[in-house]
Structures are given as structure tokens and as C-alpha cells.
Design an enzyme around this catalytic site. Structure first.
Site, PDB file in Angstrom:
ATOM      1  N   ARG A  21       0.841  -1.195   0.000  1.00 43.20           N
ATOM      2  CA  ARG A  21       0.000   0.000   0.000  1.00 43.20           C
ATOM      3  C   ARG A  21       0.873   1.241   0.000  1.00 43.20           C
ATOM      4  O   ARG A  21       1.836   1.312   0.739  1.00 43.20           O
ATOM      5  CB  ARG A  21      -0.899   0.000   1.237  1.00 43.20           C
ATOM      6  N   SER A 123      -8.553   0.554   0.514  1.00 45.00           N
ATOM      7  CA  SER A 123      -9.596   0.544   1.538  1.00 45.00           C
ATOM      8  C   SER A 123     -10.017   1.954   1.951  1.00 45.00           C
ATOM      9  O   SER A 123     -10.537   2.703   1.157  1.00 45.00           O
ATOM     10  CB  SER A 123      -9.121  -0.276   2.746  1.00 45.00           C
ATOM     11  N   ARG A 285     -15.359  -2.813   5.794  1.00 46.06           N
ATOM     12  CA  ARG A 285     -15.534  -2.413   7.193  1.00 46.06           C
ATOM     13  C   ARG A 285     -16.886  -1.719   7.371  1.00 46.06           C
ATOM     14  O   ARG A 285     -17.471  -1.222   6.414  1.00 46.06           O
ATOM     15  CB  ARG A 285     -14.406  -1.475   7.628  1.00 46.06           C
TER      16      ARG A 285
END
EC number: 2.7.1.106
Length: 570
Positions: A21, A123, A285
């Protein structure tokens, strides 16, 4: 601009808690066309070594809706290049034809019996970032030694192969398939396994608002609610469609609470909806807020939601279990920095509870092992609002969790209870677990290292602190070095994780506090929890004790002013 060139070109990305990432941009330590091609070439070399049937079983590729106009870098383009590298080597690729929630990739890897899969996503990170998240054939994220071995293979094959740039292969190769419809249908079918009150859901008068935070979640949460028998949740129109600039929020992380949920809370008030569910941009999430009797909103923490999920999933299991089911074969899991509430519930109800290292990759791998040994896992979580109900996906899943929360709220409504009131009941039965999690920003890696090294050599070399301010320390566990004073051999039961810093302190007063570095951002996080027994019900007293301990922890161990740490902005 020598420094900038060095920063961009003299280091390579490594696998953190959630794969590779970084920011999108030029350089070997950034996410761009080249580094994604290099990563996939390394993946191919490693998979070729591990699987003789690679060219029969294939590989899954999914992506979210991130993108950057300046560098023409988008998740979709990076997914196509990932697919092109593999297609050029004769590997069948299941490339989703449109954006999907992250959980769809590990789900597809298992369902299609592929050898591995990649999700292009960062994300809930800031808009500048993107990432490359790798899943193994088990359907869980890769853990050691796979990550180290893949990195070695990447280093050995940095020169792009001739066809690696050929993204047209995804349109012309007969080896490419689109699994979208098939996987979506199977996923929604599997979702029925964790729906226990469909009749009740069909009749509920409760209304729900859902925000997908400018990401992928809208369509999939709508479908999940339909599977559960609910009317569609009311979407936040400004945040319903993908927007790589995340234009209505300061940061696209629903974990930041009320400040970023503003639009959904106002819409809920207007629509007379009592519960708001928010999925982060890649929908793995879930944040939940509920309107209270006094007109204020309660945004639940990850730990509070886990207390509710834990109670609910066990309660539903008890109601529906077969005659010969043994509670001792039932498991729940949590990462070690998460609340110990599931441990308290397990202790009282007779099922098993286990902890893992931070990161859902550890939970996914452990669930797989338990299932192979005939055990049943009902629920697993990490405190940063990552939840997994059931086991048909081996990663956190905001889509299924949103539907389960709605069902829980609808059920409690028939008992004249809110989610917040039920949470109090859970704490009254199993003991109050009051936790606080926050972080400091630190952009200087040597400073972070010094903070943790000081704790390992506190009074004298190789000696940890014995107290923190006025609070006596009972035990210390250091995951970085593998030390654990609570064990007879002083060795940690959890695996050593040398690449990240993490020390846990257990205090005489029942409090547990952990300091650790983030695997994805320049943060030092702290997690502190007061674990009380059911006979301690003075919440104000417990909260006061926790606050004092956190103040002591920050002042004595982190020393923010001396170390130039930046406090998390409220």
C-alpha cells in the site's frame, strides 16, 4: 531534487498488514503501472513454483473505484495490467468486469478454487493511496513466509515482460472470464446462512440509512438487505456513487466517527431512520450509529459493535443448534489489540476464544485451520470496525455485517430495546469493557524506533518498565522481540513480528494497553481497555481510572512533545 529522487527510487514497497500500500505516483516505492506489473510478475514466478496446476485453476482479480487524474492511475487500469501479466503467461484470469467489495475476491478465490487472487484497493486510506492485496488459495490474505518469498521473486523479475503492458489482452484473451454474476449470486445465497429472522425483517417498521462513502458498497448492501427481507436502506445521495476524490469527507474512513458521518446522520433525522450503517470505500468495514432517546447520535466503536455481534451470533447459534452440537467446538476470534469482551462471553458461556496478531490475515488463516479440524467459528473481529459473521468469507466483510446489524436492530425493536440498551445488558452480564483507541502521527521512522527501544531498555539495558506513572505493571508482552513475562518460558505464544513495533502492558488494576505502529500509515496507535468483572458496575469510576492510565501512558511512554508527535485531530 536529489532527496525526492532518492525517496522515490531507492526503496521498494513491502507487504504490511494489508498487502502493498502506498501513494499513487512515480517511483519504486509508489503504486503505479510499473510497480504493479513487477509485483504481478513476482507473483507469477512464485505461484508457478507453488502450484503445478496454476494454468488449470487460474487467478482472481478485483478492484475498487480509486483513481488519480494526474497520473492516469486507477484501480481498474491496475487490475487490467495485473490480469495482462498473467494472461500473457497462459494463466486463466477471473477479472471482475466492474468494481466489487474487497470480500468478493477472497470469496471468489475459494468458490472458483483459484490458486490466489489480488484486490486493487487502499480501503479507507486517503485518496492519494492505492494498494495490492493478495489472497492465497485458502481465501485468507497471505502471511509469512509467502509475503517474503513473493518479494524475493519480484526482485528477480523487475524487467517488464513484452506482453505485460498489453492491457488489451483482457479484451482478446480466451483465458479471461468475468465472474461477477456468478460470484454475486453465490455470495447472496451464502448470506442466507447468517439470516435468522427473515419473517420479522419483512415486517419491521425500522428504517435504515446507508452511506457507501463514495466507494463500492451501494449496490451490494442494497442486495444484502433484500436477501434478509428488508426494504432497501435509504442511500445518502451525495455519497452513493463512486468518487475517487471522496469530495464530501475530510478522510474516507468511517472509523473517524461523527465528523465524517455528518451527511448520513442528517439524512436519517430527516427520514426518521434510527440506525445508520456506513461501509468504507471498499466495503470491508462497517460503522454503525443509532439515534438515542435524548436526540443525540451514538456512534459505536468497533469494540462495542463486537460485543453486540458476539452476543447475537452466540444467541442465534443457541436457538438454532442441532441436538448433538457441542459448545466446546464453537469459536470466536479477535486480534490482540481488540476488546477482551468475547473472552469474557466465552468464559461464561463455555465456548472457545482465541487471539491473533493484528490484521485480518491472521484471523483468516486461523479460521481455516480451525474449520479443517472440525470446529465452527461464529464470529471474528478487529477493533478498527472489521467484522466477520460466519465463515463463508475469510476476511472482514462490511456488506454481510451491515445486514446482520439491521436484523439485530429489528429483533431488539420487538423487545422494545435499542442497540445501545442491549450493549449495556451485555456489559452487565459479562463485565464492563471500556476501551479507548487513538493515535499520534509520526513521519520520522527513527523517532518511532527510539520510542520503542527506550521501552525495552527503560531503567537499564534489556529491562522493561515496572510501572507507568502511578500504575503498576503486571505483565509485558513484546511481539517484536517475542518476549512475554506472563509465560513460564517468557516466550510469546503469538508469532514474533519483527517488522512492526508492538508492546502490550497488563496492569494490576485489570487494564490492558498496547502501543503499536500502523502497518499502513505513519501512525503510533494506542489501545487501552479496562476489563471489569460483572460486579464492578460504577462506570464513571472505571472510565476515570482508564483516562488516568491513558494520560500516564502518553506522558511516560510516548512523550509526544519531546518526540514531536502530532496528536490525532479530533
Amino acid at each position: 531534487m536529489n532527496k525526492e529522487l532518492r525517496d522515490r527510487l531507492c526503496c521498494r514497497m513491502t507487504f504490511g498488514t494489508a498487502g502493498l500500500r502506498s501513494a499513487m505516483g512515480a517511483g519504486f516505492c509508489y503504486i503505479n503501472d510499473l510497480t504493479v506489473i513487477q509485483s504481478t510478475q513476482g507473483m507469477y514466478k512464485y505461484l508457478e513454483r507453488c502450484f503445478s496446476d496454476l494454468k488449470q485453476r487460474g487467478f482472481v482479480v478485483g478492484y475498487d473505484t480509486r483513481g488519480q487524474v494526474t497520473s492516469s492511475c486507477s484501480s481498474q487500469r491496475l487490475a487490467k495490467l495485473t490480469a495482462a501479466v498473467l494472461l500473457s503467461k497462459g494463466v486463466p484470469v477471473y477479472l471482475f468486469s466492474r468494481y466489487v467489495p474487497t470480500p468478493f475476491v477472497p470469496y471468489a478465490v475459494q468458490e472458483l478454487k483459484a490458486v490466489a487472487g489480488v484486490m486493487i484497493t487502499a480501503s479507507h486510506n486517503r485518496k492519494e493511496d492505492n494498494g495490492y492485496k493478495v489472497y492465497w488459495e485458502t481465501g485468507a490474505q497471505i502471511t509469512s513466509p509467502h509475503d517474503k518469498e513473493i518479494l524475493k521473486c519480484i526482485e528477480e523479475s523487475v524487467e517488464p515482460w513484452i506482453d505485460s503492458w498489453n492491457e488489451n489482452l483482457v479484451d482478446t484473451s480466451p483465458l479471461k472470464q468475468d465472474p461477477l454474476q456468478d460470484i454475486c449470486t453465490r455470495y447472496m445465497e451464502d448470506l442466507k446462512k447468517i439470516c435468522f429472522h427473515r419473517e420479522l425483517n419483512l415486517q419491521t417498521s425500522l428504517k435504515f440509512v446507508h452511506t457507501s462513502f463514495h466507494g463500492v458498497g451501494h449496490d451490494y448492501v442494497q442486495l444484502a438487505f433484500k436477501v434478509f427481507g428488508f426494504k432497501p436502506p435509504i442511500p445518502v445521495p451525495e455519497q452513493q456513487d463512486p468518487d475517487p476524490d471522496f469530495s464530501t469527507v475530510k478522510c474516507p474512513n468511517p472509523e473517524e466517527g461523527e465528523s465524517v458521518l455528518e451527511l448520513s446522520l442528517r439524512l436519517a433525522e430527516k427520514e426518521n431512520a434510527r440506525v445508520v450503517v456506513a461501509t468504507d470505500p471498499d466495503a470491508d468495514r462497517l460503522a454503525v450509529a443509532e439515534l438515542q432517546g435524548d436526540g443525540r447520535w451514538k456512534v459505536f466503536t468497533g469494540n462495542e459493535l463486537a460485543a453486540l455481534f458476539g452476543w447475537w451470533m452466540f444467541d442465534c447459534w443457541k436457538e438454532n443448534k442441532s441436538q448433538n452440537a457441542d459448545v466446546k467446538n464453537i469459536y470466536m476470534l479477535a486480534t490482540t489489540v481488540s476488546s477482551k469482551i468475547l473472552k469474557a462471553i466465552a468464559h461464561k458461556e463455555g465456548f472457545q476464544f482465541e487471539e491473533t496478531l493484528p490484521g485480518f490475515k491472521w484471523i483468516g488463516s486461523r479460521i481455516k485451520e480451525l474449520m479443517e479440524n472440525g470446529k465452527e467459528v461464529l464470529f471474528a473481529f478487529e477493533e478498527s470496525i472489521g467484522f466477520l459473521c460466519g465463515t463463508f468469507v475469510l476476511d472482514k466483510d462490511g456488506v454481510s455485517a451491515a445486514a446482520v446489524v439491521a436484523e439485530m436492530a429489528a429483533y431488539l425493536e420487538t423487545r422494545n430495546l435499542t442497540l445501545a440498551q442491549q450493549l449495556t445488558k451485555v456489559y452487565e452480564r459479562y463485565g464492563y469493557h471500556i476501551s479507548k483507541t487513538s493515535y499520534f502521527l509520526c513521519y520520522d521512522p527513527p523517532t518511532i524506533k527510539n520510542i520503542f527501544e527506550r521501552l525495552r531498555n527503560f531503567h537499564s539495558p534489556k529491562e522493561y518498565p515496572r510501572y507507568c506513572g502511578a500504575f503498576d505493571i503486571l505483565h509485558i508482552r513484546d511481539i517484536t522481540t517475542g518476549y512475554d513475562s506472563s509465560q513460564l518460558n517468557q516466550k510469546s505464544v503469538l508469532p514474533v513480528s519483527k517488522n512492526s513495533q508492538m508492546i502490550t502492558f497488563t496492569f494490576q488494576n485489570g487494564c490492558v494497553a498496547t502501543l503499536r505502529t500502523s502497518g499502513t500509515e505513519p501512525k503510533i496507535k494506542y489501545y487501552a481497555e479496562m476489563c471489569a468483572s460483572p460486579d464492578q458496575s460504577d462506570i464513571a469510576l472505571l472510565e476515570e481510572e482508564l483516562k488516568k492510565l491513558i494520560d500516564a501512558l502518553i506522558e511516560n511512554f510516548l512523550e509526544p512533545s519531546k518526540n514531536g508527535l502530532i496528536w490525532r485531530s479530533a
